[in-house]
Design a protein around this motif. Structure first.
Motif, mmCIF file in Angstrom:
data_model
loop_
_atom_site.group_PDB
_atom_site.id
_atom_site.type_symbol
_atom_site.label_atom_id
_atom_site.label_comp_id
_atom_site.label_asym_id
_atom_site.label_seq_id
_atom_site.Cartn_x
_atom_site.Cartn_y
_atom_site.Cartn_z
ATOM 1 N N ARG A 1 -5.665 1.039 -8.052
ATOM 2 C CA ARG A 1 -6.032 0.258 -6.869
ATOM 3 C C ARG A 1 -5.767 -1.193 -7.244
ATOM 4 O O ARG A 1 -6.543 -1.823 -7.949
ATOM 5 C CB ARG A 1 -7.482 0.448 -6.473
ATOM 6 C CG ARG A 1 -7.810 -0.331 -5.183
ATOM 7 C CD ARG A 1 -9.251 -0.253 -4.738
ATOM 8 N NE ARG A 1 -9.688 1.111 -4.570
ATOM 9 C CZ ARG A 1 -10.723 1.652 -5.242
ATOM 10 N NH1 ARG A 1 -11.400 0.944 -6.114
ATOM 11 N NH2 ARG A 1 -11.068 2.889 -5.024
ATOM 12 N N ASP B 1 0.824 -1.207 0.000
ATOM 13 C CA ASP B 1 0.000 0.000 0.000
ATOM 14 C C ASP B 1 0.859 1.259 0.000
ATOM 15 O O ASP B 1 1.754 1.419 0.826
ATOM 16 C CB ASP B 1 -0.925 -0.002 1.216
ATOM 17 C CG ASP B 1 -2.043 1.000 1.067
ATOM 18 O OD1 ASP B 1 -2.652 1.068 -0.019
ATOM 19 O OD2 ASP B 1 -2.316 1.724 2.045
ATOM 20 N N THR C 1 -6.888 -5.071 -1.208
ATOM 21 C CA THR C 1 -6.475 -4.017 -2.131
ATOM 22 C C THR C 1 -5.301 -3.218 -1.579
ATOM 23 O O THR C 1 -5.034 -3.210 -0.376
ATOM 24 C CB THR C 1 -7.642 -3.043 -2.423
ATOM 25 O OG1 THR C 1 -8.032 -2.396 -1.212
ATOM 26 C CG2 THR C 1 -8.822 -3.783 -3.038
ATOM 27 N N PHE C 2 -4.612 -2.562 -2.509
ATOM 28 C CA PHE C 2 -3.524 -1.646 -2.150
ATOM 29 C C PHE C 2 -3.501 -0.518 -3.163
ATOM 30 O O PHE C 2 -4.000 -0.662 -4.282
ATOM 31 C CB PHE C 2 -2.166 -2.372 -2.097
ATOM 32 C CG PHE C 2 -1.701 -2.938 -3.404
ATOM 33 C CD1 PHE C 2 -0.829 -2.229 -4.227
ATOM 34 C CD2 PHE C 2 -2.122 -4.197 -3.830
ATOM 35 C CE1 PHE C 2 -0.388 -2.751 -5.436
ATOM 36 C CE2 PHE C 2 -1.691 -4.728 -5.024
ATOM 37 C CZ PHE C 2 -0.822 -4.006 -5.837
ATOM 38 N N GLU C 3 -2.946 0.605 -2.745
ATOM 39 C CA GLU C 3 -2.888 1.789 -3.603
ATOM 40 C C GLU C 3 -1.510 1.927 -4.232
ATOM 41 O O GLU C 3 -0.497 1.797 -3.545
ATOM 42 C CB GLU C 3 -3.186 3.061 -2.801
ATOM 43 C CG GLU C 3 -4.513 3.052 -2.072
ATOM 44 C CD GLU C 3 -5.718 3.026 -2.982
ATOM 45 O OE1 GLU C 3 -5.673 3.649 -4.065
ATOM 46 O OE2 GLU C 3 -6.719 2.381 -2.611
#
Length: 145
Positions: A130, A11, A118-120
């Motif tokens: 995303r 993230d 999820t991760f950014e």
């Protein structure tokens, strides 16, 4: 390592994600049976970890995936046995849809019924993608597509 733990580690990474995702991340993902999905440029869906693939998806696209990994492009198959194997695998495959500019503030997002975290991925201070992390082993517990 769980999909949530790996997503938390990823993230906030900077674009291009393939440079920010380390060899250690990839090794840990492989060992845990996890797949990392993220966008690159304006036409690629990248998968890394327990399954490695680069899928062209200009303006969006779909990847089919099963316990063996990403299914090949149907149009690239010529031999009868390759086609027969593809048909069998497709029955159990799940989809990951790459969405290009469908959510405000993101170039890439993904839609799937596969349980995921999820991760950014950031481009400077802005959201770029995303990404998702999922476990190949969880595909076996889902109902057939």
């Amino acid at each position: 390592m769980t999909k949530e733990e790996l997503a938390a580690q990823l993230d906030g990474i900077q674009y291009p994600a393939h440079r920010a995702i380390t060899k250690e991340h990839i090794a840990a993902a492989k060992e845990a049976g996890l797949v990392i999905v993220y966008g690159a440029s304006d036409d690629l869906m990248e998968l890394d970890g327990a399954s490695r693939e680069e899928i062209g998806c200009y303006d969006g696209g779909i990847a089919l995936i099963d316990l063996q990994g990403v299914l090949p492009d149907r149009d690239s198959l010529e031999e009868d046995d390759e086609i027969a194997e593809y048909v069998l695998r497709k029955r159990q495959a799940k989809t990951i849809e790459a969405l290009w500019c469908k959510e405000p503030g993101y170039s890439w997002t993904y839609k799937t019924d596969i349980p995921h975290a999820t991760f950014e991925v950031m481009e400077d201070a802005e959201n770029y993608c995303r990404g998702i992390v999922f476990s190949l082993t969880e595909l076996d517990t889902l109902n057939p597509a």
